[in-house]
Enzyme design. Structure first.
Site, PDB file in Angstrom:
ATOM      1  CD  GLU A  85     -47.640-103.706 -34.418  1.00 45.09           C
ATOM      2  OE1 GLU A  85     -47.529-103.289 -35.587  1.00 45.09           O
ATOM      3  OE2 GLU A  85     -47.145-103.111 -33.440  1.00 45.09           O
ATOM      4  CB  CYS A 147     -42.963-108.614 -31.813  1.00 43.79           C
ATOM      5  SG  CYS A 147     -42.806-108.558 -30.016  1.00 43.79           S
ATOM      6  CG  HIS A 166     -46.310-104.628 -29.898  1.00 42.28           C
ATOM      7  ND1 HIS A 166     -45.968-104.448 -31.224  1.00 42.28           N
ATOM      8  CD2 HIS A 166     -45.302-105.357 -29.353  1.00 42.28           C
ATOM      9  CE1 HIS A 166     -44.812-105.033 -31.464  1.00 42.28           C
ATOM     10  NE2 HIS A 166     -44.385-105.586 -30.343  1.00 42.28           N
TER      11      HIS A 166
END
Length: 268
Positions: A85, A147, A166
């Site tokens: 991410e 998250c 993730h």
């Protein structure tokens, strides 16, 4: 004397939905057991799936542990790949946590930027890791739940020195031992890039969708404070009568006294 030159924080989440033991926490524990390269200590912490608890724990980590880097792990139900991410977002947290709560104003940091990016260029890192045979994908949407929330707050506290990964929950890669092995490689690559940034050996990330400046433009822009200072010095000279005004001879000219009078006129 410490045997470690640097500390890397690795977090996983606590129980959530059908996951009585969150796979992200299992993998964090596995990374602690395996370790990273010599001289690097791994500090692990479980984060409850709670907005308020996440902020409290992350604040404590950055204020007391002082890590060089933080890696946050979470799960992506149904995914079969590891996702790196790039971005954490500040707004839009409308889904309730395990305590039935949402953050005030659905926001992570009041008055903070809409989004924050990691100092690590996840896009280029993903390409590099794919070339090495790892099953990774690039992402800019961490999901606007815990998250995303935890990632933004850690980026905020750590000035960008954080990453969120993730983890898949299906497919052969979801096995903890396989994840630990690949995550060791991924985190080592992130640390290598981080050191390169610190030493100035890694080029800055450029968004090629924006107009770019040539080196001379960058130099001129960096000198703009001195240009402004020169303007102010000339203005003071005009007021004191010690500097001649710069004139455009294509226009009707005013004498210095007229210029001074006009500059002293009240605003309309």
């Amino acid at each position: 004397m410490s045997l470690f030159d640097e500390t890397v924080v690795v977090t996983g989440f606590g129980p959530f939905s059908q996951y009585l033991v969150n796979p992200s926490w299992t993998v964090a524990q596995g990374l602690k057991a395996e370790g990273l390269e010599e001289g690097t200590e791994i500090y692990i912490k479980e984060i409850p799936v709670s907005y308020s608890s996440a902020k409290q724990i992350l604040s404590g980590i950055w204020e007391k542990v002082h890590p060089e880097f933080a890696v946050h792990l979470g799960i992506a139900p149904g995914s079969k790949s590891i996702a790196l991410e790039q971005t954490g977002k500040n707004y839009g947290y409308k889904s309730r946590d395990v305590c039935g709560q949402c953050p005030f104003n659905h926001c992570c940091v009041e008055g903070g930027m809409d989004k924050l990016d990691s100092v690590i260029n996840m896009r280029s890192l993903t390409k590099k890791l794919k070339a090495e045979g790892l099953d990774v994908i690039y992402s800019k949407d961490a999901g606007r739940y815990l998250c995303d929330f935890a990632y933004y707050y850690s980026l905020h506290c750590g000035r960008g020195r954080a990453a969120f990964i993730h983890l898949p929950t299906s497919g052969g890669l979801a096995a903890p031992e396989r994840l630990v092995a690949q995550l060791r490689t991924i985190i080592q690559a992130m640390l290598t890039e981080l050191r390169g940034l610190s030493e100035g050996t890694v080029a800055r990330t450029v968004d090629h969708s924006l107009p770019q400046e040539c080196p001379q433009q960058l130099i001129q822009r960096s000198q703009s404070p001195s240009i402004i200072q020169a303007m102010l010095t000339e203005l003071r000279g005009l007021s004191e009568g010690t500097a001649a005004p710069t004139v455009d001879h294509s226009l009707p000219q005013e004498c210095p006294q007229q210029l001074i009078q006009r500059s002293q006129s009240p605003p309309m």
